[in-house]
Design an enzyme around this catalytic site. Sequence first.
Site, PDB file in Angstrom:
ATOM      1  N   ASP A   1       0.831  -1.197   0.000  1.00 19.01           N
ATOM      2  CA  ASP A   1       0.000   0.000   0.000  1.00 19.01           C
ATOM      3  C   ASP A   1       0.871   1.255   0.000  1.00 19.01           C
ATOM      4  O   ASP A   1       1.586   1.533   0.957  1.00 19.01           O
ATOM      5  CB  ASP A   1      -0.916   0.001   1.224  1.00 19.01           C
ATOM      6  CG  ASP A   1      -2.106   0.918   1.051  1.00 19.01           C
ATOM      7  OD1 ASP A   1      -2.999   0.578   0.269  1.00 19.01           O
ATOM      8  OD2 ASP A   1      -2.133   1.991   1.701  1.00 19.01           O
TER       9      ASP A   1
ATOM     10  N   GLU B   1     -13.208   4.383  -9.011  1.00 21.10           N
ATOM     11  CA  GLU B   1     -13.967   3.332  -8.348  1.00 21.10           C
ATOM     12  C   GLU B   1     -14.062   3.688  -6.868  1.00 21.10           C
ATOM     13  O   GLU B   1     -13.081   3.586  -6.131  1.00 21.10           O
ATOM     14  CB  GLU B   1     -13.281   1.968  -8.518  1.00 21.10           C
ATOM     15  CG  GLU B   1     -14.031   0.851  -7.808  1.00 21.10           C
ATOM     16  CD  GLU B   1     -13.129  -0.316  -7.421  1.00 21.10           C
ATOM     17  OE1 GLU B   1     -13.650  -1.440  -7.348  1.00 21.10           O
ATOM     18  OE2 GLU B   1     -11.927  -0.105  -7.180  1.00 21.10           O
TER      19      GLU B   1
ATOM     20  N   ASP C   1      -8.680   2.650  -9.982  1.00 18.91           N
ATOM     21  CA  ASP C   1      -9.013   1.574  -9.062  1.00 18.91           C
ATOM     22  C   ASP C   1      -8.926   2.046  -7.606  1.00 18.91           C
ATOM     23  O   ASP C   1      -8.137   2.927  -7.267  1.00 18.91           O
ATOM     24  CB  ASP C   1      -8.030   0.417  -9.305  1.00 18.91           C
ATOM     25  CG  ASP C   1      -8.333  -0.808  -8.491  1.00 18.91           C
ATOM     26  OD1 ASP C   1      -9.398  -1.409  -8.711  1.00 18.91           O
ATOM     27  OD2 ASP C   1      -7.500  -1.177  -7.633  1.00 18.91           O
TER      28      ASP C   1
END
Length: 753
Positions: free
Chosen positions: A318, A383, A349
């Site tokens: 991450d 998203e 995304d």
Amino acid sequence: MARQRRHCRATAPALVTLTALAVLAAACSSAAPEEPSGRSSRETSASQPADPTEAASRKTETTAAPTATAPPVPGHGPVAAPARHPYLDRSIYFVMVDRFENGDTSNDTAGIDGGPLDHGFLPTNRGYHHGGDLRGLIDRLPYIAGLGVNALWITPPFTNRYVQGSGTIAASSSSYHGYWQIDFDAIDPHLGTEADMIELVDAAHDLGMAVFFDAVLNHTGDVITFEENSFAYRSTSAYPYRDADGNEFDPAEVAGSADFPELDPAASFPYTPKFTDPAYATAKSPDWLNDVALYHNRGNTTFHGDSNIYGDFFGLDDLFTEHPVVVEGLIELWLDVIERYDIDGMRVDTMKHVDIEFWDAFAAAVLDRTAADGKPDFFFFGEVSGADPILASTYTNRGVPSVLDFLVDAALAHYVGGGNSGVVVQAFDRDDWYTDADTNASMLVTFFGNHDEGRMGYFISRANRSASEEVLLARMKLGFDLLFAIRGIPTVYYGDEQGFTGSGGDKLARQSMFPSVTPEYIDDDNIGSDVTPAADNFDPDHPLYQHVAALTALRGGHPALQRGAQITHDVGGPILAFSRLERDERVEYVVVANSNQSLTVPARFDVLSSDTVFRSIGLNEGPPVQTDGNGEFFVEVPPLTAYVYRASDMLPHPDETPDIRFLRPSSGGTIPSYRYRIEAEVDASTYAEVTFSAQIDGGEPILLGVDETAPYRIYWDTSQISDNTEAVFTATVVTGPTPPRSATTTATVGARP
């Protein structure tokens, strides 16, 4: 890189003359959703609030309003056109490249020796590469073009970590989907070459298609592990970040700024990061991605509290998107990709798992640079999963052009599956959350099923387990009818035009279009044909392919169905009805649908155009409809049918502009929340455009947004306005060539929790 709030994007709405337009008397009867008084209902932590606007308000309070300015009409506030993006005339085809067409079998294993755990190719397993590639996509572009779609969205194309898992076939999966990228300087060799990608984009452009890459900015493939050999999430409250000298700090307080401290991998993180294999120390590209201190290093997200932002997404590395090196690096990376491949947009995304300040910087930099480089219409959409327009609109209010419309996706699944229309009406009633100076719900990217949650055919089949093939096909057609008739930019998920169903979401919704040898796929029963995924599925004569092609032609021939205002009529029961009206054409269209599979249902509701004949123009031929003097529209709708009607006459302008008054805020009132509903009432049953503006501490008028359907309201983002700031609001209504009318009110932005 220091962040600066973007004040005016390339798609800012143009000022309009007073020849505005028209409108509906009867708006949705659903109650207006109340804005949150402070934090959203998502779980929060002390250092990373769940409502992204809150973090911004603590760090960047200012009296400078975060919206576009516009000169006022003399004696009134600013008057602007409702925001519209040029890509509203497009429809999108979404392709998972590995599962589309295998045009070059020589790249199936990416040139890697060994077995599936090395190269990831195992077409009998739904979790591994099946062989689809760019060459196959190039070869099948005429098939896609035959649908009439004019934008192509492809899954992430760059080199991935090929296999992740626990060392066995059953406990591992390959990166066939593309979302585990590590090398952004090379096309994944499973898919082809750099030359193949350039050829694909050029060929698509030659066919009139825009090309969108799927962009992953939240994470990379998993090559980082922890010395502690534990991956449970460690919260910021229990394990705060520390700078290289051991001092605690909150990344949210210094996100993207020059004040961001130096970090030490051995001292700054709750876990001590290292590479899973020394060979991975230089595996990523660009090179800055190989610095383990540029990742959050907190363990796997629980999808609660601050783990939503700081946690590893199912073990993926991450990125520390608050770090200015990461901010600058990702901006430059994607600006290079845009230029290198000449793409026209991106789908982003996992947007909600990245701090909101990052999107402030990224959106401004990308849209400014692409506009300067001759791409003023560059488009990207995020998203933001979950049916929460309050959260999703946070991003469009802060510079992101658009997001995927998960709320309407869920509503369509309910209705087309056999439910009543109330859920859809309520979903559209939430559209005003997206209205600001340069975006609104018209720009949302709409869809019905996708690669994560499951296909349209799956949802319809699941809701109608004993239905005949004819009923399932009729419901699929109804789903496509509505997808192409509602506001927004419609997206077709590859294979849906061949009646693919699948048996669930994620891997169960990712069948190959070329003949499959995957057991879970080859037993699927495609809707509308006797073919299964075990065969070739590029049939241009399939009834759903033909239906979609007819719908793209219908939508493409009528601007009102592309960019017109949408006025939803709350009819109830199985009847869903709405009008579309393009402000320059001024001709009303009416769409009316029936989700009942056995009954013809009468539909009666009021529209804008009184004493007018409406004629059917859609794929289903309906009888002519004559409205009465009050605009009452009546038609009987057969089972599982959608009618599209067009008025025979233009909508006339009213003789005079109606009065307007503020409902919220009340004069002298206080604004107590970070998203606040500002609402005005227009004294007539006509089409009207209401421009909301504000003067902050006596400054120039700031355009807040334009609403074109009653109830007239916007949800103002106050996160960058200081406490105790006075704001004078103006609502200006135009209905045609007659002079506008305005109302004003004054309120103070108060202390917000």
